[in-house]
Scaffold this active site. Structure first.
Site, mmCIF file in Angstrom:
data_model
loop_
_atom_site.group_PDB
_atom_site.id
_atom_site.type_symbol
_atom_site.label_atom_id
_atom_site.label_comp_id
_atom_site.label_asym_id
_atom_site.label_seq_id
_atom_site.Cartn_x
_atom_site.Cartn_y
_atom_site.Cartn_z
ATOM 1 C CB SER B 145 48.359 51.601 39.520
ATOM 2 O OG SER B 145 49.495 50.937 39.041
ATOM 3 N NE ARG B 390 40.571 47.172 41.039
ATOM 4 C CZ ARG B 390 40.143 46.004 40.602
ATOM 5 N NH1 ARG B 390 40.260 44.948 41.377
ATOM 6 N NH2 ARG B 390 39.622 45.886 39.396
ATOM 7 C CB THR B 426 49.860 50.859 33.222
ATOM 8 O OG1 THR B 426 49.914 50.760 34.628
ATOM 9 C CG2 THR B 426 48.865 51.916 32.819
ATOM 10 C CB CYS B 577 37.878 42.785 53.901
ATOM 11 S SG CYS B 577 37.045 44.267 53.294
ATOM 12 C CB CYS B 601 32.750 47.817 49.307
ATOM 13 S SG CYS B 601 33.502 46.744 48.082
ATOM 14 C CB CYS B 604 40.141 45.681 46.719
ATOM 15 S SG CYS B 604 39.760 44.454 47.978
ATOM 16 C CB CYS B 607 35.572 39.365 49.547
ATOM 17 S SG CYS B 607 34.728 40.574 48.525
#
Lengths: 251, 632
Positions: B145, B390, B426, B577, B601, B604, B607
């Site tokens: 984040s 992310r 958050t 991606c 991977c 995130c 996709c």
């Protein structure tokens, strides 16, 4: 027969390491730590021996600061019966570790001491050999196959050496260090992790084991290897010879 | 013997659906409903103890200890009992562990819920067994984040967080907002108010939060991925099951095969973060979007790096946000640049996933951002410490689903409480976790209903905050400049009091135009100083998965990539991606085929969101894999 397995807590193998800005070592703050992969293999071979009835108890030992307890818990979750944590500073050199292991062996009296062949942070590949020397025990290093004969109190170890495979027969008690192809370590399952919380971890101090921490080694500086320079495409053999002679100074 | 049977249940009062499962024990097997995916059941010829739950449930004092002892119980009776639990799952011989509360996901929302539950237990002199499962190798490994942290929820949860040594120390010292063009950076009036906020690493903070949770007695299990939701015969959620470990790429069981474990909770909270795989299944199953605020969720993809820069360029607490370049006026998004401590700087680009051009490449746009003359000098002599990506939710108020389902609730970004104009999620995620914990406590101790969670959400500052922020993001459907104008109107004049609520545009996956209508975008090559290629960046995310496992990215129809994605949309997954998981390579016949490098991977979920035909399904790989963020 008891088996003692030595475990080290190291930076996780998948993490990209960095050198600290003061060049005293590798950055370990805020970095994922795990059990050394070779130590996992060592623990796995000990657990399989216990499951096949060759051994009665597997003891995991680790030396270092209090966070080592996490790694020992993972070992207990994999199936070790109990663990011993030796409270020590985080930088320990192989000879000190070997002396500590010798002291522990004299307390616990196991029939086999199994270690990983090397730790992935320092790649020393010395502790197993040193402790075998201190204990005057036979050693089978780089083991890719271990078969223990309980009746004859001997272990047959296949070693991976430069020329191929060497098979040794060792009288127990002995020191074995494990190599990659020995086995695939098991996962610590959730129920086992829960059970491991109640298994005992004994804490011992350096004073109890009567080992002097003083080391003959001192790390002066740790630097990253120089950045790779781009390759140069040459046009003729003469240019190659010229560069080898005048730039690389190898001929 | 009886003692051993019942140790696995928690010591609190049994709830109705638990007794229901006991009742079916007494019915003959033929009368119970059959599920299509049930394992072949032998007739139940076990000894049926007369309602042991009701008679023996008070015998044990602490939650989890009794759970750990029960494994020594008789396996014969255990298997018989487990036949009941197993009827509705397709796996055989899975161990089952019961808790009062099972929380999926060890992020801010999940851990706040766990901590709040234990605090309520302490205040009311009772105990509940709480378990948190986390798919990352350690707590914080999958947390990424910005992050400018508003401590509002933390002040309510752990008021003495400073004494408890929370890794929150860098207060916001300056706050700038700029509109970037290709060569310039135009300062703009700052719409953010970050007084009292801190620049932190959320990954570090969550690790600290995990320690606090464990100190209170929460059982936190990193390295275990929740793969399956467990239902009883009345379609109530009764728990989750973790992944089987040690399955090879071809589906066969390897030497170290371990079946997954069933974790059954009387209340199950899903805190998987944005586009959580199990949460999405639950939202679809119980139709929670329609029952909530009604709109679909919209998303953005954030790509971030943490750099270590020269000390003289570093200003701890400096906060910079930008709009405009490198994104065009039809693509919503912006960048952030936050100075943390220890000469570390977080820099990232957030791109809304409803972009039109299938040739758009968020990763390359991020590299372009770093080349901007206002940003490049800052990074030039620095080193990249970590990289990651992310998705985050931008739907806000209009997209909140009804978060309660029979058996539990959804908390945090899995539901979607991010405040888009503030770009903070958050604090709302943590607060939602706390509210869900309070409702769950009511359910377990006072017999109330989880519906109180929805009510408390609507009465909390989350609702008020998101309501005030609801019209900013949808305004950008009309373009960058109209969006900024409407945002200014909202910010200075209306402040959320407008009588209307703007709607979102099309769902992100439907927004992609066909490749024939768009032009390819030329991206410059990486220079290795501020811009890098994907493999170099990926290495810095410390991501890894055991390669010998089935690919966790499933294609619902394996023909769609070559028949639809490639011809119609030029294979957008190979561009959005951030980990180069999807690549079109030519096979032996010269045909282009989709190759899935699942090992890369970053979890995130882009996709899962952006695939035009929603053909890609993101499922959890073996626990412990994925990125290992530590300062993100």
């Amino acid at each position: 027969m008891k088996i003692m397995v030595a475990i080290k807590r190291v930076v996780d193998y998948a993490v990209k390491i960095r050198i600290k800005s003061d060049k005293t070592g590798v950055e370990t703050a805020n970095v994922k730590m795990s059990m050394n992969p070779f130590c996992e293999i060592a623990l796995e071979v000990a657990l399989r021996m216990k499951e096949s009835g060759v051994a009665s108890e597997v003891i995991a030992v680790s030396m270092g600061p209090s966070q080592c307890v996490d790694t020992l818990r993972t070992g207990l979750a994999m199936g070790a019966d109990r663990a011993i944590h030796v409270d020590a500073p985080s930088t320990l050199y192989p000879l000190t570790v070997a002396k500590l292991l010798k002291a522990l062996v004299q307390v616990e009296k196991p029939g086999l001491l199994i270690l990983g062949k090397q730790a992935i942070d320092d790649d020393c590949n010395q502790t197993g050999q040193m402790v075998a020397g201190l204990l005057n025990w036979p050693q089978g290093t780089f083991a890719s196959k271990v078969v223990v004969d309980k009746e004859k109190k001997a272990a047959t170890v296949d070693r991976e050496v430069d020329g191929g495979l060497e098979t040794l027969c060792l009288d127990l008690p002995a020191v074995i260090t494990t190599d990659l192809r020995l086995n695939q370590p098991r996962y610590a399952t959730l129920p086992n992790i829960m059970k491991a919380k109640s298994k005992p971890i004994k804490k011992m101090s350096l004073a109890e084991l009567n080992v002097d921490l003083r080391s003959d080694l001192e790390v002066v500086q740790v630097t990253a290897p120089p950045v790779r320079k781009a390759g140069v495409i040459l046009s003729s053999v003469d240019e190659l010879v010229d560069k080898l002679k005048n730039e690389a100074h190898v001929i | 013997m009886f003692k051993k049977i019942i140790t696995f249940t928690s010591k609190s009062k049994p709830k109705t659906f638990e007794s229901a499962s006991l009742h079916t024990l007494k019915h003959s097997p033929q009368s119970s409903p059959s599920k299509p995916n049930s394992s072949t059941q032998k007739p139940l010829n076990i000894i049926i103890p007369p309602n042991p739950l009701n008679s023996f449930n008070r015998s044990f004092s602490s939650g989890y200890h009794s759970n750990s002892i029960n494994y020594k119980g008789s396996s014969l009776i255990r298997n018989g009992f487990w036949n009941l639990g197993r009827r509705f799952s397709s796996e055989a011989a899975r161990e089952c562990i019961e808790y009062d509360v099972v929380i999926v996901g060890g992020g801010p929302a999940g851990l706040s819920a766990a901590i709040r539950l234990k605090q309520l237990c302490r205040d009311n002199d009772v105990d509940l067994s709480v378990c948190v499962v986390e798919k990352g190798a350690e707590v914080g490994a999958h947390i990424l984040s910005g992050n400018v942290f508003e401590p509002r929820a933390l002040n309510e949860l752990i008021p003495n967080w400073k004494e408890e040594e929370a890794p929150i120390s860098v207060g916001v010292s300056s706050d700038k907002f700029m509109l970037l063009t290709k060569k310039h950076a135009i300062p703009m009036p700052n719409p953010f108010d970050n007084k009292g906020n801190y620049v932190i690493s959320l990954s570090q903070f969550v690790r600290w939060l995990g320690q606090k949770a464990e100190e209170l007695g929460v059982e936190v299990y990193p390295g275990f991925a929740a793969k399956e939701v467990l239902f009883d015969e009345n379609e109530n959620v009764i728990g989750i099951a973790t992944n089987d470990m040690g399955i090879g790429k071809d589906g066969s069981k390897k030497d170290n095969y371990q079946p997954g474990v069933e974790l059954k909770g009387r209340v199950n909270l899903f805190a998987e973060g944005c586009r959580g795989s199990l949460s999405e299944k639950i939202i679809r199953k119980y139709d929670l979007r329609k029952k909530g605020q009604g709109q679909h969720q919209t998303y953005a993809l954030g790509i971030k790096e943490v750099w270590e820069i020269d000390a003289d360029k570093h200003k701890p607490g400096a906060v910079v946000h930008t709009l405009g370049w490198p994104l065009d006026h039809k693509t919503y998004g912006g960048s952030f640049l936050y100075h943390m401590q220890d000469r570390q700087v977080s820099i990232g680009l957030v791109c809304a996933l409803n972009y039109h051009n299938p040739y758009f490449n968020p990763y390359e746009e991020f590299q372009n951002l770093k080349r901007h003359p206002a940003i490049r000098p800052l990074l030039e002599n620095g080193t990249v410490l970590q990289y990651g990506a992310r998705t985050l939710n931008e739907g806000g108020f209009q997209s909140i689903p009804y978060p309660v389902f029979p058996g539990g609730a959804i908390v945090g970004c899995s539901a979607g409480f991010l405040n888009v104009p503030k770009i903070k999620g958050t604090h709302t995620a943590m607060k939602s976790g706390m509210l869900a914990a309070e409702s769950a406590f009511g359910v377990l101790h006072k017999g109330s209903n989880m519906k109180t969670y929805w009510e408390s959400l609507k009465n909390s500052w989350i609702w008020e905050e998101l309501h005030r922020a609801r019209n900013y993001r949808p305004a950008f459907e009309y373009g960058l400049l109209p969006g900024m104008a409407i945002s200014a109107l909202e910010h200075y004049l209306l402040k959320g009091r407008a009588p209307y609520t703007l709607k979102h545009g099309k769902p992100d996956h439907e927004a992609t135009h066909e490749a024939s209508q768009c032009s390819p975008i030329e991206y410059p090559k990486p220079d290795g100083i501020v811009s890098f290629d994907v493999p170099t960046s990926l290495y810095r995310s410390n991501t890894n998965h055991d390669h010998d496992q089935p690919a966790h990215l499933r294609l619902r129809d394996p023909k769609v990539p070559e028949h639809v994605n490639l011809p119609k949309y030029a294979g957008p997954e190979s561009r959005y991606c951030p980990a180069r998981v999807y690549e079109y390579v030519s096979d032996d016949n010269g045909q282009m085929k989709l190759q899935i490098n699942a090992q890369n991977c970053l979890h995130c979920k882009a996709c899962d969101i952006k695939d035009p035909k929603q053909n890609i399904e993101w499922t959890v790989p073996e626990g412990g894999g994925g990125p290992k963020y530590s300062v993100m």
